[in-house]
Design a protein around this motif. Sequence first.
Motif, PDB file in Angstrom:
ATOM      1  N   ASP A  60       0.758  -1.121   0.305  1.00 55.67           N
ATOM      2  CA  ASP A  60       0.027   0.312   0.529  1.00 55.67           C
ATOM      3  C   ASP A  60       1.327   0.912  -0.084  1.00 55.67           C
ATOM      4  O   ASP A  60       1.896   1.312   0.833  1.00 55.67           O
ATOM      5  CB  ASP A  60      -0.584  -0.026   1.555  1.00 55.67           C
ATOM      6  CG  ASP A  60      -1.699   0.906   1.594  1.00 55.67           C
ATOM      7  OD1 ASP A  60      -2.086   1.754   0.750  1.00 55.67           O
ATOM      8  OD2 ASP A  60      -2.156   1.979   2.423  1.00 55.67           O
ATOM      9  N   PRO A  61       0.867   2.131  -0.452  1.00 58.26           N
ATOM     10  CA  PRO A  61       1.564   3.135  -1.514  1.00 58.26           C
ATOM     11  C   PRO A  61       1.483   4.058   0.116  1.00 58.26           C
ATOM     12  O   PRO A  61       2.867   4.552   0.383  1.00 58.26           O
ATOM     13  CB  PRO A  61       1.053   3.371  -2.121  1.00 58.26           C
ATOM     14  CG  PRO A  61       0.493   2.545  -3.491  1.00 58.26           C
ATOM     15  CD  PRO A  61       0.129   2.274  -2.664  1.00 58.26           C
ATOM     16  N   GLN A  62       0.746   4.359   0.312  1.00 61.35           N
ATOM     17  CA  GLN A  62       1.033   5.630   1.998  1.00 61.35           C
ATOM     18  C   GLN A  62       1.199   4.660   2.991  1.00 61.35           C
ATOM     19  O   GLN A  62       1.728   5.116   4.233  1.00 61.35           O
ATOM     20  CB  GLN A  62      -1.110   5.512   1.859  1.00 61.35           C
ATOM     21  CG  GLN A  62      -1.239   6.281   3.149  1.00 61.35           C
ATOM     22  CD  GLN A  62      -0.796   8.337   2.476  1.00 61.35           C
ATOM     23  OE1 GLN A  62      -0.504   8.498   1.409  1.00 61.35           O
ATOM     24  NE2 GLN A  62       0.188   8.858   3.840  1.00 61.35           N
ATOM     25  N   ALA A  63       0.985   3.273   3.118  1.00 62.09           N
ATOM     26  CA  ALA A  63       1.336   2.586   3.979  1.00 62.09           C
ATOM     27  C   ALA A  63       2.915   2.581   4.265  1.00 62.09           C
ATOM     28  O   ALA A  63       4.661   2.943   5.366  1.00 62.09           O
ATOM     29  CB  ALA A  63       1.183   1.007   4.452  1.00 62.09           C
ATOM     30  N   VAL A  64       3.736   2.583   2.354  1.00 60.61           N
ATOM     31  CA  VAL A  64       5.002   3.220   2.676  1.00 60.61           C
ATOM     32  C   VAL A  64       5.855   4.253   3.154  1.00 60.61           C
ATOM     33  O   VAL A  64       6.887   4.193   3.854  1.00 60.61           O
ATOM     34  CB  VAL A  64       6.005   2.304   1.151  1.00 60.61           C
ATOM     35  CG1 VAL A  64       7.215   2.829   0.482  1.00 60.61           C
ATOM     36  CG2 VAL A  64       5.020   0.738   0.943  1.00 60.61           C
ATOM     37  N   LEU A  65       4.528   5.110   2.531  1.00 67.07           N
ATOM     38  CA  LEU A  65       4.619   6.897   3.054  1.00 67.07           C
ATOM     39  C   LEU A  65       5.269   7.412   4.128  1.00 67.07           C
ATOM     40  O   LEU A  65       5.946   7.747   5.636  1.00 67.07           O
ATOM     41  CB  LEU A  65       4.140   7.847   2.713  1.00 67.07           C
ATOM     42  CG  LEU A  65       4.319   9.139   3.057  1.00 67.07           C
ATOM     43  CD1 LEU A  65       4.790   9.574   1.631  1.00 67.07           C
ATOM     44  CD2 LEU A  65       2.775   9.735   2.377  1.00 67.07           C
ATOM     45  N   GLU A  66       4.460   6.448   5.282  1.00 68.40           N
ATOM     46  CA  GLU A  66       4.098   6.372   6.854  1.00 68.40           C
ATOM     47  C   GLU A  66       5.311   5.717   7.370  1.00 68.40           C
ATOM     48  O   GLU A  66       5.901   6.511   8.168  1.00 68.40           O
ATOM     49  CB  GLU A  66       2.542   5.964   6.646  1.00 68.40           C
ATOM     50  CG  GLU A  66       1.400   6.543   7.011  1.00 68.40           C
ATOM     51  CD  GLU A  66       0.484   6.403   6.717  1.00 68.40           C
ATOM     52  OE1 GLU A  66       0.231   5.819   7.524  1.00 68.40           O
ATOM     53  OE2 GLU A  66      -0.808   7.160   6.321  1.00 68.40           O
ATOM     54  N   ALA A  67       5.796   5.141   6.607  1.00 67.76           N
ATOM     55  CA  ALA A  67       6.744   4.258   7.135  1.00 67.76           C
ATOM     56  C   ALA A  67       7.872   4.493   7.629  1.00 67.76           C
ATOM     57  O   ALA A  67       8.747   4.552   8.664  1.00 67.76           O
ATOM     58  CB  ALA A  67       6.492   2.436   6.727  1.00 67.76           C
ATOM     59  N   ILE A  68       8.124   4.616   6.436  1.00 65.24           N
ATOM     60  CA  ILE A  68       9.532   5.073   5.846  1.00 65.24           C
ATOM     61  C   ILE A  68       9.635   6.595   6.716  1.00 65.24           C
ATOM     62  O   ILE A  68      10.795   7.471   7.511  1.00 65.24           O
ATOM     63  CB  ILE A  68       9.913   5.506   4.512  1.00 65.24           C
ATOM     64  CG1 ILE A  68       9.934   4.567   4.493  1.00 65.24           C
ATOM     65  CG2 ILE A  68      11.008   6.195   4.508  1.00 65.24           C
ATOM     66  CD1 ILE A  68      10.464   4.060   2.362  1.00 65.24           C
ATOM     67  N   SER A  69       8.916   7.711   7.115  1.00 60.19           N
ATOM     68  CA  SER A  69       8.851   9.067   7.548  1.00 60.19           C
ATOM     69  C   SER A  69       8.499   8.669   9.277  1.00 60.19           C
ATOM     70  O   SER A  69       8.774  10.014   9.297  1.00 60.19           O
ATOM     71  CB  SER A  69       7.255   9.969   7.671  1.00 60.19           C
ATOM     72  OG  SER A  69       6.676   9.874   6.194  1.00 60.19           O
TER      73      SER A  69
END
Length: 79
Positions: A60-69
Amino acid sequence: RSRHRERERKRMTTEVTLRVAMTCGGCSGAVERIIKKMEGVEDYSVSLETQKVVVKGNLDPQAVLEAISKTGKKTEFWQ
């Protein structure tokens, strides 16, 4: 039958490209550690030089963004 499953699995592969503010090897190492812990990752690349992170897999692109954030680095989708 296995060919069909293989084809189906490939269709579910998503490529997420992010711009991540990384200033040193420690920064890119922190990003890599997060990616390695994520489920569904098939392949990834982290470029300190271009500030570009590409993650491929059933994601899930949003989950990847949040994890790396969570590394504390400014993270956004690559435009």
